[in-house]
Write a protein that holds these residues in place. Structure first.
Motif, PDB file in Angstrom:
ATOM      1  N   ALA A 318      -2.640 -18.584  -5.163  1.00 47.49           N
ATOM      2  CA  ALA A 318      -2.138 -17.481  -5.937  1.00 47.49           C
ATOM      3  C   ALA A 318      -3.172 -16.855  -6.838  1.00 47.49           C
ATOM      4  CB  ALA A 318      -1.071 -18.098  -6.824  1.00 47.49           C
ATOM      5  N   ILE A 319      -2.900 -15.419  -6.926  1.00 48.15           N
ATOM      6  CA  ILE A 319      -3.858 -14.815  -7.826  1.00 48.15           C
ATOM      7  C   ILE A 319      -3.005 -13.855  -8.807  1.00 48.15           C
ATOM      8  CG2 ILE A 319      -5.631 -12.907  -7.750  1.00 48.15           C
ATOM      9  CD1 ILE A 319      -6.553 -13.632  -5.147  1.00 48.15           C
ATOM     10  N   GLY A 320      -2.943 -14.147 -10.102  1.00 53.11           N
ATOM     11  CA  GLY A 320      -2.447 -13.361 -11.129  1.00 53.11           C
ATOM     12  C   GLY A 320      -3.746 -12.402 -11.553  1.00 53.11           C
ATOM     13  N   VAL A 321      -3.008 -11.031 -11.516  1.00 56.77           N
ATOM     14  CA  VAL A 321      -3.870 -10.043 -12.060  1.00 56.77           C
ATOM     15  C   VAL A 321      -3.407  -9.494 -13.424  1.00 56.77           C
ATOM     16  CG1 VAL A 321      -4.891  -7.878 -11.466  1.00 56.77           C
ATOM     17  CG2 VAL A 321      -4.335  -9.220  -9.620  1.00 56.77           C
ATOM     18  N   ILE A 322      -4.295  -9.446 -14.325  1.00 57.29           N
ATOM     19  CA  ILE A 322      -3.865  -8.766 -15.474  1.00 57.29           C
ATOM     20  C   ILE A 322      -4.530  -7.381 -15.420  1.00 57.29           C
ATOM     21  CG2 ILE A 322      -4.260  -9.155 -18.131  1.00 57.29           C
ATOM     22  CD1 ILE A 322      -4.944 -12.108 -17.424  1.00 57.29           C
ATOM     23  N   ASP A 323      -3.851  -6.491 -15.660  1.00 57.50           N
ATOM     24  CA  ASP A 323      -4.079  -5.028 -15.684  1.00 57.50           C
ATOM     25  C   ASP A 323      -4.083  -4.539 -17.168  1.00 57.50           C
ATOM     26  OD1 ASP A 323      -4.941  -3.540 -13.445  1.00 57.50           O
ATOM     27  OD2 ASP A 323      -3.305  -4.348 -12.420  1.00 57.50           O
ATOM     28  N   THR A 375       1.031 -18.352 -12.602  1.00 53.65           N
ATOM     29  CA  THR A 375       0.398 -18.077 -11.550  1.00 53.65           C
ATOM     30  C   THR A 375       0.129 -19.407 -10.774  1.00 53.65           C
ATOM     31  OG1 THR A 375      -0.846 -16.153 -12.542  1.00 53.65           O
ATOM     32  CG2 THR A 375      -1.764 -17.091 -10.551  1.00 53.65           C
ATOM     33  N   LEU A 376      -0.059 -20.493 -11.751  1.00 52.76           N
ATOM     34  CA  LEU A 376      -0.301 -21.902 -11.102  1.00 52.76           C
ATOM     35  C   LEU A 376       1.176 -22.415 -10.386  1.00 52.76           C
ATOM     36  CD1 LEU A 376      -2.448 -24.242 -10.727  1.00 52.76           C
ATOM     37  CD2 LEU A 376      -1.820 -24.825 -12.782  1.00 52.76           C
ATOM     38  N   LYS A 377       1.964 -22.177 -11.311  1.00 50.62           N
ATOM     39  CA  LYS A 377       3.486 -22.474 -10.607  1.00 50.62           C
ATOM     40  C   LYS A 377       3.679 -21.749  -9.451  1.00 50.62           C
ATOM     41  CE  LYS A 377       7.323 -22.262 -13.176  1.00 50.62           C
ATOM     42  NZ  LYS A 377       7.943 -21.705 -14.406  1.00 50.62           N
ATOM     43  N   VAL A 378       3.380 -20.554  -9.187  1.00 56.21           N
ATOM     44  CA  VAL A 378       3.744 -19.621  -8.087  1.00 56.21           C
ATOM     45  C   VAL A 378       2.680 -20.430  -6.831  1.00 56.21           C
ATOM     46  CG1 VAL A 378       3.414 -17.655  -6.704  1.00 56.21           C
ATOM     47  CG2 VAL A 378       4.449 -17.697  -9.295  1.00 56.21           C
TER      48      VAL A 378
END
Lengths: 391, 268
Positions: A318-323, A375-378
Motif C-alpha cells: 500500500a502507498i499512502g500519498v499526502i497531497d 496505510t499499513l492497515k490497508v
C-alpha cells in the motif's frame, strides 16, 4: 571556505543565488518571498554579488525580463510566491518554449490564502518547468545551486523551480552550512547560452531554436522536444545530485526521490516539502513500535519519477500519498501521478489519498502517524471506510 | 530536545529574540529551530514564537504544543492569552514582571521566575523592547546558554552601539532575574480572552499612559485627528481618552501643541 550560519529559509535561497553567481535578478516582492530579494539587493549593494538587479512593476515582467536576460547569455534568477506565480504563468511558457534555463525560487503560498500549500506551483504543472521540492533550509540552499547545473545541462535546457514551504521554512531560522565560493565555482561553471543574441551568432542561434520548434516541419515538435528534455532531466538530476554529494558531502536520495526507512516496509507514505521532514519523526516513532511503514520523499515533482514509484510499488502492498494540493473535480495531483505510474504493474499496491496542510493547516507528527497507520492497515488487507481522507 | 514557547506583543521583539537565542545556542554546538508565527499582527497585539533545541538536525516542522519552558515578554499578557497552556508538568515560566514569581499572576504545577525586563529595557535602551533583557534572564534561570554566547549572538544581530546597549540589558537582567519558585498552590489570574477577534479592548497593551490636563486643553482636536485607535473623543471642546481603546502609543502626547498631555509609565 565553507561556514555555518543560523539563517532563515529565505536567506538560504539568497545564498544559493549568490553562490551560483547569478548575473541578473528581476523580482517583485510578495509575502512570503519578499526577504529573498531584500537579501539579494543587500548583497549587491555591499558589492558581494556582481549582478544586475532590475526592479519591475509585477511578476509578468519579472519573468519576461529574466527570460530575456537568459537569452542574452547571462545566468538569470527570479523568485515569487502564490498569486505572484500565477501572474507569471503566461511568460513561464515562453521561457520553457525558448528553452532558457532561468532558475526560480518558489516560496509556497496558497492561491486561496496567505499561508502555504502547493497550489501555486501545481497551477504551473504544465509549463514544462522542472520542479524540485525542499524540506529544510539546507536543502533549499543546496537545491538552488544544483538547479542551475540541471537547468543549464545541454540535455535539459529547461527552466527550473526549486521550492520550499512559505512561513514554515521562509521565516524559520536554523543552522545552515554555506559552501565555499571556490567549491561552488568548480561545481558550477559559468553559464554559456546556446543562442546568444550577439550579431555574430544570431544566425546559428536562430537555426537552433527553429529546429527545436519544428518551424516549417512539424508544429508539434516543440512539445515533443520539451517532453524529451524532461525525460532526459531524470538522469541529469540523478547525476548532479550525486556529483553534489561528492563535492559537498550532502545529497538528497537519488535526486528524484529519497526512501527513508523503506527496507522491509509493508507500506509507504509519500510526502513533499516540510511534510516529508515531519514525517521522518512519525516514521521513527512507528518503527520503534515495530510497524513496518516507510517514507518516500518526493523531491522532483517535474520530471515525475514514475519509474521510481513502479520500483517501490512492486515492493509494498500500500502507498499512502499526502497531497498539500488538490485539483478539485479530480483530486490530489501527486496522488494522480503516482496511481498513473502504478497502473501497468502486474500486481499493484493499494493507494490511499490524504489531503493535509492545505492553506497552511498545521500538519503534526500525530497526523502523519495516523495516515501511516491507516496505510499499513490497508497493506495488511483491512477494509477501511474510505481510501480518501482530509486530515 | 527542549521546546520553548515565547509570548510577546508586536514590537517587543519576540521573533528577533528567539532568533538571537537560537544563534547563541548554536554557538554552543546545539542544533536549533527558531519559528515565528506570522500573521497580520500590529504593534501591541499578542504574538507567539517557538524555539527547539537539540543535538542533531530537527525534523519536526509542526509548532510546539507542549513546551518545557514558556517565556513571557509582557507582564499583563497572561490576562488575555493562556500562556501556560500545554506547559509540561514541572516546567518553567520566565515572565517579565516587577514582582516575585508567586506574585506574577500565574499558578499551576510549574515554577515561575521573574525579571523586570520593562524597566531594564527602559533604562538601558530607552524603549520598552524587552527581548534582550528577557534573554539575559533566560540564560540565568535555565542555565541552557552561557552569558558569553548570548552576548556574542546579540552583537552579531546588532553590531556596534545598539548591540552594546543590548548587551547591557542582557547583563542587567542576568543579575536581576529571580530564582524559579513553585506556584502549585497559587491561584493564577483568570484568562479573559477577547470575546471575539474583533473586540478592541487594548488597555493591557499600554506600557505608558497618556493623561489629558483639561485646564491646558485648547480643544484643537489634533490628538483626536491623529489617534490611530479612535480612542479620543471631544466632549464640550475638550479631548477625552477612552482607556479601553488606548494602546499607549503616545501619538497624542507627541502631537499636542500646548503640552496638555502627560505620558507616564503604567504602574503594575
Amino acid at each position: 571556505m565553507k561556514h555555518w550560519e543560523v539563517m532563515v529559509g529565505n536567506k538560504a535561497v539568497a545564498y544559493a543565488a549568490k553562490l551560483a553567481r547569478v548575473q541578473f535578478i528581476s523580482a517583485f516582492p510578495i509575502t512570503p518571498q519578499t526577504t529573498i530579494v531584500q537579501y539579494l539587493a543587500d548583497m549587491i549593494a555591499k558589492g558581494e554579488l556582481d549582478a544586475e538587479y532590475v526592479t519591475v512593476e509585477g511578476e509578468l515582467t519579472a519573468q519576461t525580463a529574466a527570460l530575456t536576460a537568459a537569452a542574452a547569455g547571462v545566468r538569470a534568477f527570479t523568485a515569487t510566491s502564490g498569486p505572484g506565480l500565477l501572474y507569471m504563468h503566461h511568460p513561464m511558457h515562453a521561457t520553457s518554449g525558448a528553452r532558457l534555463p532561468v532558475v526560480m525560487a518558489v516560496v509556497h503560498r496558497s492561491v486561496k490564502g496567505m499561508q502555504p500549500d502547493h497550489s501555486d506551483m501545481m497551477a504551473q504543472r504544465d509549463t514544462s518547468w522542472l520542479m524540485l521540492e525542499c524540506e529544510n533550509s539546507q536543502e533549499l540552499l543546496d537545491t538552488g545551486i544544483m538547479a542551475f547545473k540541471i537547468a543549464e545541462d545541454s540535455r535539459v535546457r529547461l527552466p527550473t523551480i526549486f521550492a520550499g514551504d512559505g512561513y514554515i521554512l521562509s521565516y524559520t531560522a536554523e543552522p545552515v552550512e554555506v559552501p565555499g565560493q571556490e567549491e561552488v565555482d568548480a561545481f558550477l561553471p559559468p553559464y554559456k547560452t546556446t543562442f546568444p543574441l550577439l550579431p555574430e551568432q544570431a544566425e546559428e542561434s536562430r537555426r537552433w531554436l527553429m529546429e527545436q520548434w519544428g518551424v516549417g516541419q512539424d508544429p508539434q515538435l516543440r512539445w515533443k522536444r520539451q517532453q524529451e528534455a524532461m525525460e532526459a532531466a531524470k538522469s541529469v538530476i540523478k547525476e548532479v545530485n550525486e556529483e553534489f554529494g561528492r563535492w559537498f558531502g550532502r545529497s538528497y536520495g537519488n535526486g528524484l526521490v529519497e526512501e527513508y526507512r523503506c527496507e522491509d516496509a509493508e507500506a509507504v507514505i509519500v510526502g513533499m516539502g516540510t511534510i516529508a521532514s515531519t514525517a521522518r519523526t512519525a516514521i521513527d516513532n512507528l518503527q520503534k513500535q515495530g510497524k513496518r511503514v516507510g517514507l518516500v520523499k518526493l523531491k522532483s515533482f517535474k520530471p515525475f519519477p514514475a519509474e521510481e514509484f513502479q520500483r517501490i510499488g512492486e515492493k509494498v502492498r500500500a502507498i499512502g500519498v499526502i497531497d498539500r494540493n488538490i485539483s478539485c473535480g479530480s483530486g490530489g495531483i501527486v496522488f494522480g501521478e503516482i496511481r498513473n505510474s502504478l497502473y501497468d504493474l502486474d500486481e499493484r499496491p493499494k493507494t490511499l489519498e490524504f489531503y493535509a496542510g492545505l492553506c497552511g493547516k498545521e500538519v503534526r507528527v500525530e497526523d502523519i502517524e495516523r495516515m501511516a497507520e491507516k496505510t499499513l492497515k490497508v497493506a495488511r488487507g483491512a477494509r477501511v471506510a474510505s481510501l480518501v481522507g482530509w486530515v | 530536545m527542549i521546546e520553548v514557547r515565547f509570548h510577546g506583543r508586536g514590537g517587543q521583539g519576540a521573533v528577533t529574540g528567539v532568533r538571537v537565542l537560537a544563534t547563541a545556542l548554536y554557538f554552543e554546538g546545539k542544533f536549533t529551530q527558531a519559528i515565528p508565527m506570522y500573521g497580520t499582527e500590529r504593534r501591541g497585539a499578542p504574538v507567539v514564537a517557538f524555539l527547539r533545541v537539540g543535538d542533531h538536525r530537527i525534523n519536526e516542522r509542526d509548532l510546539v504544543h507542549e513546551p518545557d519552558i514558556v517565556v513571557v515578554l509582557d507582564p499583563l499578557l497572561g490576562r488575555m492569552v493562556p500562556v501556560t497552556e500545554g506547559l509540561k508538568e514541572g516546567g518553567l515560566v520566565l515572565i517579565n514582571h516587577p514582582r516575585s514569581g508567586r506574585e506574577a499572576g500565574l499558578g499551576g504545577r510549574f515554577k515561575v521566575a521573574t525579571v523586570d525586563a520593562t524597566n531594564i529595557a527602559l533604562e538601558t535602551l530607552g524603549r520598552p523592547i524587552t527581548n534582550t533583557a528577557i534573554l539575559g534572564a533566560f540564560a540565568k534561570v535555565t542555565g541552557m546558554v552561557s552569558l558569553e554566547s548570548l552576548e556574542k549572538a546579540v552583537l552579531k544581530q546588532w553590531p556596534g552601539r545598539i548591540g552594546e546597549m543590548n548587551v547591557r540589558a542582557v547583563r542587567r537582567a542576568y543579575e536581576a532575574a529571580t530564582e524559579p519558585v513553585d506556584v502549585s498552590n497559587v491561584e493564577g489570574v483568570k484568562v479573559a480572552p477577547p470575546r471575539s477577534r474583533f473586540e478592541r479592548d487594548v488597555s493591557s497593551w499600554r506600557v505608558f499612559r497618556p493623561e489629558i490636563d483639561e485646564e491646558k486643553c485648547i480643544g484643537c482636536r489634533r490628538c483626536y485627528i491623529f489617534c490611530p485607535e479612535v480612542a479620543i473623543t471631544m466632549e464640550e471642546k475638550k479631548a477625552k481618552i477612552n482607556y479601553k481603546y488606548c494602546k499607549g502609543c503616545g501619538i497624542c502626547y507627541e502631537e499636542c501643541p500646548v503640552g496638555a498631555v502627560s505620558f507616564t509609565q503604567e504602574r503594575l
